[in-house]
Design a protein around this motif. Structure first.
Motif, PDB file in Angstrom:
ATOM      1  N   LEU A 297      54.338 -20.948 -13.052  1.00 43.43           N
ATOM      2  CA  LEU A 297      54.444 -19.420 -12.962  1.00 43.43           C
ATOM      3  C   LEU A 297      55.644 -18.912 -12.775  1.00 43.43           C
ATOM      4  CD1 LEU A 297      51.133 -19.237 -10.553  1.00 43.43           C
ATOM      5  CD2 LEU A 297      51.366 -18.553 -12.861  1.00 43.43           C
ATOM      6  N   SER A 298      55.938 -17.999 -13.533  1.00 42.19           N
ATOM      7  CA  SER A 298      57.357 -17.612 -13.192  1.00 42.19           C
ATOM      8  C   SER A 298      57.592 -16.178 -13.918  1.00 42.19           C
ATOM      9  CB  SER A 298      58.361 -18.292 -14.187  1.00 42.19           C
ATOM     10  OG  SER A 298      58.025 -18.426 -15.528  1.00 42.19           O
ATOM     11  N   ASN A 299      58.439 -15.290 -13.672  1.00 44.04           N
ATOM     12  CA  ASN A 299      58.830 -13.978 -14.281  1.00 44.04           C
ATOM     13  C   ASN A 299      59.602 -14.071 -15.603  1.00 44.04           C
ATOM     14  OD1 ASN A 299      57.910 -12.662 -11.792  1.00 44.04           O
ATOM     15  ND2 ASN A 299      60.042 -13.458 -10.677  1.00 44.04           N
TER      16      ASN A 299
ATOM     17  N   THR B  40      55.113 -24.955  -8.094  1.00 42.99           N
ATOM     18  CA  THR B  40      54.825 -24.048  -6.871  1.00 42.99           C
ATOM     19  C   THR B  40      54.546 -22.654  -7.349  1.00 42.99           C
ATOM     20  OG1 THR B  40      57.213 -23.633  -6.220  1.00 42.99           O
ATOM     21  CG2 THR B  40      56.341 -25.572  -5.396  1.00 42.99           C
ATOM     22  N   ILE B  41      54.175 -21.834  -6.332  1.00 47.36           N
ATOM     23  CA  ILE B  41      54.091 -20.325  -6.669  1.00 47.36           C
ATOM     24  C   ILE B  41      55.279 -19.701  -6.038  1.00 47.36           C
ATOM     25  CG2 ILE B  41      52.725 -18.370  -6.188  1.00 47.36           C
ATOM     26  CD1 ILE B  41      50.360 -19.932  -5.615  1.00 47.36           C
ATOM     27  N   PRO B  42      56.287 -19.006  -6.883  1.00 43.45           N
ATOM     28  CA  PRO B  42      57.386 -18.587  -6.426  1.00 43.45           C
ATOM     29  C   PRO B  42      56.910 -17.304  -5.416  1.00 43.45           C
ATOM     30  CG  PRO B  42      57.326 -18.751  -8.786  1.00 43.45           C
ATOM     31  CD  PRO B  42      55.811 -18.968  -8.566  1.00 43.45           C
ATOM     32  N   GLU B  43      57.892 -17.392  -4.362  1.00 45.04           N
ATOM     33  CA  GLU B  43      57.697 -16.204  -3.495  1.00 45.04           C
ATOM     34  C   GLU B  43      58.021 -14.747  -4.302  1.00 45.04           C
ATOM     35  OE1 GLU B  43      57.980 -15.109   1.184  1.00 45.04           O
ATOM     36  OE2 GLU B  43      58.719 -17.089   0.438  1.00 45.04           O
ATOM     37  N   ASN B  44      58.869 -14.926  -5.015  1.00 41.45           N
ATOM     38  CA  ASN B  44      59.526 -13.737  -5.892  1.00 41.45           C
ATOM     39  C   ASN B  44      58.616 -13.401  -7.141  1.00 41.45           C
ATOM     40  OD1 ASN B  44      60.506 -15.770  -7.284  1.00 41.45           O
ATOM     41  ND2 ASN B  44      62.556 -14.897  -7.572  1.00 41.45           N
ATOM     42  N   LEU B  45      57.631 -13.993  -7.291  1.00 37.52           N
ATOM     43  CA  LEU B  45      56.750 -13.826  -8.413  1.00 37.52           C
ATOM     44  C   LEU B  45      56.495 -12.467  -8.604  1.00 37.52           C
ATOM     45  CD1 LEU B  45      55.403 -15.147 -11.010  1.00 37.52           C
ATOM     46  CD2 LEU B  45      53.387 -15.189  -9.608  1.00 37.52           C
ATOM     47  N   VAL B  46      56.489 -11.377  -9.552  1.00 32.53           N
ATOM     48  CA  VAL B  46      56.320 -10.019  -9.617  1.00 32.53           C
ATOM     49  C   VAL B  46      55.080  -9.981 -10.461  1.00 32.53           C
ATOM     50  CG1 VAL B  46      57.122  -7.643 -10.389  1.00 32.53           C
ATOM     51  CG2 VAL B  46      58.777  -9.626  -9.618  1.00 32.53           C
ATOM     52  N   LEU B  47      54.042  -9.977  -9.656  1.00 31.83           N
ATOM     53  CA  LEU B  47      52.702  -9.704 -10.424  1.00 31.83           C
ATOM     54  C   LEU B  47      52.590  -8.122 -10.865  1.00 31.83           C
ATOM     55  CD1 LEU B  47      50.361 -11.377  -7.705  1.00 31.83           C
ATOM     56  CD2 LEU B  47      51.196 -12.045 -10.108  1.00 31.83           C
ATOM     57  N   PRO B  48      52.228  -7.907 -11.875  1.00 32.83           N
ATOM     58  CA  PRO B  48      51.990  -6.469 -12.569  1.00 32.83           C
ATOM     59  C   PRO B  48      51.406  -5.657 -11.391  1.00 32.83           C
ATOM     60  CG  PRO B  48      51.508  -7.921 -14.259  1.00 32.83           C
ATOM     61  CD  PRO B  48      51.524  -8.799 -13.070  1.00 32.83           C
ATOM     62  N   GLY B  49      51.702  -4.416 -11.328  1.00 30.16           N
ATOM     63  CA  GLY B  49      50.955  -3.442 -10.483  1.00 30.16           C
ATOM     64  C   GLY B  49      49.800  -3.110 -10.765  1.00 30.16           C
ATOM     65  N   THR B  50      49.253  -3.165 -12.265  1.00 32.61           N
ATOM     66  CA  THR B  50      48.177  -3.053 -12.674  1.00 32.61           C
ATOM     67  C   THR B  50      47.193  -4.111 -12.631  1.00 32.61           C
ATOM     68  OG1 THR B  50      49.086  -4.020 -14.925  1.00 32.61           O
ATOM     69  CG2 THR B  50      49.172  -1.436 -14.589  1.00 32.61           C
ATOM     70  N   LEU B  51      47.544  -5.329 -12.206  1.00 33.47           N
ATOM     71  CA  LEU B  51      46.704  -6.340 -12.330  1.00 33.47           C
ATOM     72  C   LEU B  51      45.280  -6.182 -11.134  1.00 33.47           C
ATOM     73  CD1 LEU B  51      46.779  -9.289 -13.655  1.00 33.47           C
ATOM     74  CD2 LEU B  51      47.654 -10.121 -11.411  1.00 33.47           C
ATOM     75  N   VAL B  52      44.180  -6.706 -11.786  1.00 30.45           N
ATOM     76  CA  VAL B  52      43.074  -6.665 -11.144  1.00 30.45           C
ATOM     77  C   VAL B  52      42.263  -7.874 -10.793  1.00 30.45           C
ATOM     78  CG1 VAL B  52      40.669  -5.449 -11.354  1.00 30.45           C
ATOM     79  CG2 VAL B  52      42.461  -4.416 -12.167  1.00 30.45           C
ATOM     80  N   GLU B  53      42.695  -8.787 -11.797  1.00 33.42           N
ATOM     81  CA  GLU B  53      41.849 -10.212 -11.482  1.00 33.42           C
ATOM     82  C   GLU B  53      42.940 -11.152 -11.837  1.00 33.42           C
ATOM     83  OE1 GLU B  53      38.264 -10.881 -12.982  1.00 33.42           O
ATOM     84  OE2 GLU B  53      37.712  -8.651 -13.454  1.00 33.42           O
TER      85      GLU B  53
ATOM     86  N   GLY C 241      55.114 -14.464   1.653  1.00 38.31           N
ATOM     87  CA  GLY C 241      55.556 -13.189   1.034  1.00 38.31           C
ATOM     88  C   GLY C 241      55.259 -12.669  -0.452  1.00 38.31           C
ATOM     89  N   LEU C 242      54.353 -13.319  -0.880  1.00 40.56           N
ATOM     90  CA  LEU C 242      53.908 -12.886  -2.268  1.00 40.56           C
ATOM     91  C   LEU C 242      53.349 -11.350  -2.197  1.00 40.56           C
ATOM     92  CD1 LEU C 242      53.325 -13.783  -5.274  1.00 40.56           C
ATOM     93  CD2 LEU C 242      51.225 -14.459  -4.574  1.00 40.56           C
ATOM     94  N   LYS C 243      53.554 -10.538  -3.085  1.00 41.25           N
ATOM     95  CA  LYS C 243      53.437  -9.356  -3.099  1.00 41.25           C
ATOM     96  C   LYS C 243      52.126  -8.882  -3.992  1.00 41.25           C
ATOM     97  CE  LYS C 243      54.633  -4.395  -3.463  1.00 41.25           C
ATOM     98  NZ  LYS C 243      55.713  -3.309  -3.428  1.00 41.25           N
ATOM     99  N   LEU C 244      51.030  -8.693  -3.525  1.00 36.61           N
ATOM    100  CA  LEU C 244      49.867  -8.699  -4.260  1.00 36.61           C
ATOM    101  C   LEU C 244      49.674  -7.192  -4.611  1.00 36.61           C
ATOM    102  CD1 LEU C 244      47.207 -10.581  -2.373  1.00 36.61           C
ATOM    103  CD2 LEU C 244      48.713 -11.603  -4.384  1.00 36.61           C
TER     104      LEU C 244
END
Length: 391
Positions: free
Chosen positions: A101-103, A122-135, A150-153
């Motif tokens: 998983l990466s940006n 690993t799951i990067p703490e700075n992984l940027v998930l799109p603000g539109t993501l639902v699932e 610190g992962l921002k959901l």
């Protein structure tokens, strides 16, 4: 385990027409794969809309990649995927894809499934998930390390599944769960430590799966979400007496089997639609309370392999929907209760632990079974034919 699947598709009309760069991005994705026979239709063209697995909006821009179970192998190429500005659905379920998983991720995603692949790291703490993501579905992979607090959901996220990886460390109680979240699945990993009493679960949660980890210590008196229907904590190392829990009206099932809980059976107030309580393979002791009350909706009550003793309450107000009750391998004794209104219910009653025994007439209903072996040595459950007389 229950299957949670929602299809989310928001058509983007007039959000930017397809350009030749989208074709180039798709070809770059294909080029990075080591097995891509399903993508033979992906050739240099003016439009990608006829490509296998591709759906476009009316402007000809890619909005879906449905590539599940397509025999794809090789690394996921995030950079060219991120060049698809209107991509909303990325379904890569059940392939042999590798990588981490990466940006950057595609900026307009609402649905991302990487489940049943070979994603590692690993799951990067700075992984940027799109603000539109639902699932977000990343089950059945090889992720390791901790779940970063610190992962921002995204604020609108409804489903988060990290089931069946190799994640370790404590529950990320500092992870800010969005108020929209309805399904949280961290089961099938190696998470350890205790469950914090301060863990804030949003009221929107319908399913919480924390089973099949290494969680230990007592279960705190959590404030259960108002919408919760299923709480799964089985196959951990949780111990101690069960706390007093307030069960909301939506709750249907609690699974706490295969732990090390002790003390008396919980006398929670079970809601009208409650269907299953699974407490087998613990160390509960004491008697089965005569006033233990369940709604008629209850179908499954598993109490096997504990340290319960005494007689089964003859006056127990049994649920009329009961399908399966197990209390084998305890220290119960005395006559078996007769429940003529439940001719199709199955009760697993024997064998009992040494020093305890049921006695008297075997009731016609429910269907009492004993654990035995046939002539080939295969384990079978057979109806109890007779019992010794009560003295």
């Amino acid at each position: 385990m229950f299957i949670y699947l929602a299809a989310v598709l928001v058509l983007t009309v007039g959000a930017g027409a397809q350009s030749p760069s989208e074709v180039a991005s798709l070809l770059d994705i294909k080029k990075g794969l080591t097995s891509s026979a399903a993508l033979d239709s992906w050739q240099d063209a003016s439009s990608p809309c006829s490509f296998f697995g591709v759906t476009c909006n009316p402007d000809g821009s890619v909005i879906e990649l449905q590539l599940n179970s397509s025999g794809l192998a090789g690394p996921v190429s995030w950079a060219p995927l991120a060049q698809l500005p209107n991509l909303q659905v990325l379904n890569l379920f059940n392939n042999s894809l590798t990588g981490q998983l990466s940006n950057p991720l595609p900026p307009a995603l609402t649905f991302l499934s990487l489940s049943k692949n070979q994603i590692s790291g690993t799951i990067p703490e700075n992984l940027v998930l799109p603000g539109t993501l639902v699932e977000l579905w990343v089950a059945y992979n090889q992720l390791e390390g901790s779940i970063p607090s610190g992962l921002k959901l995204p604020a609108g996220l409804k489903a988060l599944s990290l089931f069946a990886n190799a994640l370790s460390g404590p529950l990320p109680t500092g992870l800010q769960l969005p108020s929209s979240l309805s399904m949280l699945d961290f089961s099938g990993n190696q998470l350890d430590g205790s469950i914090s009493a301060d863990w804030a679960l949003p009221d929107s949660l319908v399913e919480v799966w924390l089973d099949t980890n290494k969680l230990s210590g007592p279960l705190p008196a959590l404030k259960l979400p108002a919408s919760l229907e299923l709480l799964s904590l089985h196959d951990n190392q949780l111990s101690g007496d069960l706390p007093t829990l307030t069960l909301n009206v939506a709750l249907r099932q609690i699974s706490m089997h295969n732990n090390a809980f002790t003390g008396a059976l919980p006398k929670w107030g079970f809601p009208a639609n409650f269907t299953g309580l699974f407490l087998k393979n613990n160390s509960f002791s004491g008697t089965i309370p005569a006033d233990w009350s369940f709604p008629d909706a209850l179908q499954y009550l598993h109490l096997a392999n504990n340290r319960l003793e005494g007689t089964f309450p003859a006056t127990w107000d049994y649920p009329l929907s009961l399908k399966e009750l197990s209390f084998d391998n305890n220290k119960l004794s005395g006559p078996l209760p007769s429940w003529p209104m439940l001719p199709d219910a199955t009760v697993y009653a024997l064998p009992q632990q040494l020093g305890s025994m049921f006695c008297g007439t075997v009731p016609a209903a429910p269907n009492y079974l004993i654990d035995t072996k046939d002539a080939t040595g295969e384990q079978k459950w057979m109806r109890i034919s007779s019992l010794p007389a009560c003295t």
